[in-house]
Design an enzyme around this catalytic site. Structure first.
Site: not given
Lengths: 361, 361
Positions: B102, B171, B195
């Site tokens: 990511w 993030d 999430k």
């Protein structure tokens, strides 16, 4: 309190049958053991929902093979910037029709990416009509012509398309699936879901494949490139899965009703009755050129403005919800999208007549 | 079939109590006569939901007054581009830590807007650990330092922040609300909802107010400017209202459980038990530096790869859903976010032991 008749311009009423189905399977979709909200977007279950939504929309709008359906996040307002960012490549100019508040917003965003030619405007007529197609200022080298065939705030709608060889890009947020259209006449159609499709959070895009090549551009944000979205079946990253699922349920509902042709007849009836009630009254009026009155968004003002708050309070109490006009213009607005039943329009007309009999001059 | 234990990395499991509440009020929220999905985002009802979500998140994370909470559409992957677009103004460079898949995606998007300095990378160690904070290559004139404190695919997590005067942008998609953090140490936190917060379709952003000034930039798309989002209370256009409502319900659920400190203890337990089971086995293994193992995403591989499909089929049949690793790396991955009960982890461990006893060497 039972369910209201909901005249909100968006997020708008959804078919009750759709909400009931979503409610029944909210914790456990088709025996999968999880909610649609909890599924991997790459699972076979969610993929089947996405493909179902695409297949149904293709049938409902008779979308030709040379078009891609994309589900894009961000709202139509984000598309106002994303569209020129995608399509202004070798082109220096883009053409826009200016027919109301939403056209004007689209033009403002486009100016950040290109030289905008306002090909026609009815701003001086207070956006009560459309420009003459014969007098449009169209640049044959422009990337596209952008139009807003339904102005949700002003309540203006047009069906005829200008004659041009430019790809026509149309914001059909409020009219998609409410009337028959010939998709092949458009370069691209886009529509925020929260009027005739589903909840807020996804934009339905239908793009002619040859135009996608222009947006195959590594400089664009990955999630913004229409070409990249098409290559990845709208799943560059996690799409708004629940909104796409609701859209599929709405498409299913519409197919069961007989499709766009069937709902179009109902929509014509609903709008005709409501405009007739307005025109036959001394209290209510609508300023839009009769030929271009929207079937979806029906704004009206009261001859005596001081009655507005009373009208809103009493209509709300009568189970007729969200009749206030857009905050930028005031007055009243009844949005009567596909999910608004005829009975809702009849109840509104009955209320308006009663209100006039009690408060009218 | 009843509800499964859902180990999907996202869209992930939601608390069952939250889904039941949403189900109960799906057609008629608090007697309003309409679904949350059908409300104007500017209605008093929806505004109360949005304000409730902000107030709860402020309490849960003890967010100082000099931060703004924003609800942004598009997914964290869109933020990968939107963040440099907002903050690269007079600055020429931006700094990024490269600690996994990511991070690498965030770097790729940032390069479209700025000169990216990769301040530290563990790519050569297969992203199994973090760089030494002492050896980071930080440009004091960079716009910010971007970090990814939880790598969802690799299963790596770090809590300590690098020492720097640069604003740290993190993030926290997978870890937000799963452990205590000191918000005041960050310039900006962002997290895709799917999430630990709610359904896919919204990104939670917490931005220090002084940084917003940089993004007050007329050249940005209107819906992309964080300053503009802050000025408009995340309602430049229609926000993803239903996703924000679900987030509010999740925040309510978490507050009732005792907040972040309480769930953090549960999360520590769940992760400790699962890693212990992996480490105590001859069949399963996890490659990540023990100090940086993720509490949220626990990848593991089987010593005999040919057993993978059997493992997945049998676990699925046992009501343990979505244990496949990310398509880019294969293997297994158990995502055990806040909504995963201890019983789910116990059921997984029991299944893994039983599977090993039947198939292990």
């Amino acid at each position: 309190m039972s369910r209201s008749f909901n005249f909100c311009s968006g997020p708008a009423a959804l078919p009750e049958a759709v909400l009931k189905k979503a409610q029944a399977e909210l914790l456990n979709w088709h025996g999968a053991g999880v909610s649609v909200m909890e599924m991997s977007h790459r699972s076979s279950e969610f993929t089947s929902i996405l493909e179902s939504a695409k297949a149904r929309l293709t049938r409902l709008l008779d979308i030709p093979d040379n078009y891609e359906i994309l589900f894009v996040q961000g709202g139509a307002s984000t598309l106002f910037a994303q569209i020129p960012a995608n399509f202004v490549t070798d082109h220096k100019t883009v053409c826009y029709l200016d027919t109301g508040a939403w056209s004007a917003k689209a033009i403002k965003e486009a100016k950040k990416y290109a030289d905008v030619i306002v090909s026609g405007s009815t701003k001086e007529q207070n956006y009560t009509t459309v420009p003459s197609w014969e007098e449009l200022n169209l640049d044959p080298n422009a990337a596209y012509l952008h139009i807003t065939p339904n102005e949700t705030i002003g309540g203006l709608e047009f069906d005829d398309l200008p004659e041009t060889d430019l790809p026509i890009i149309a914001d059909l947020s409020s009219t998609i699936l409410s009337r028959s259209i010939d998709v092949s006449k458009y370069g691209m159609i886009y529509a925020g879901a929260q009027k005739n499709v589903g909840p807020a959070g996804v934009v339905i895009c239908i793009v002619r494949k040859d135009l996608l090549e222009r947006s195959d551009n590594e400089a664009l944000p990955s999630t913004w490139s229409f070409a990249n979205l098409a290559k990845n079946n709208s799943m560059i990253n996690t799409p708004p899965t629940f909104a796409i699922y609701l859209a599929d349920l709405v498409f299913e509902w519409l197919e069961a009703l007989g499709g766009v042709e069937a709902i179009e007849k109902v929509n014509e009836q609903k709008a005709a009755r409501l405009y007739k009630a307005i025109d036959g009254s001394k209290l209510y009026s609508n300023p839009i050129d009769v030929a271009y009155r929207s079937r979806m968004n029906v704004p009206f003002v009261l001859a005596d403005e001081s009655l507005e708050q009373t009208f809103l309070a009493e209509s709300e109490a009568a189970g007729l919800r969200t009749l206030a006009g857009h905050r930028s213009v005031g007055g009243m607005r009844a949005s009567i999208y596909n999910a608004m039943p005829v009975e809702g329009v009849e109840a509104l007309i009955e209320f308006m007549r009663d209100f006039e009999s009690r408060y009218g001059a």
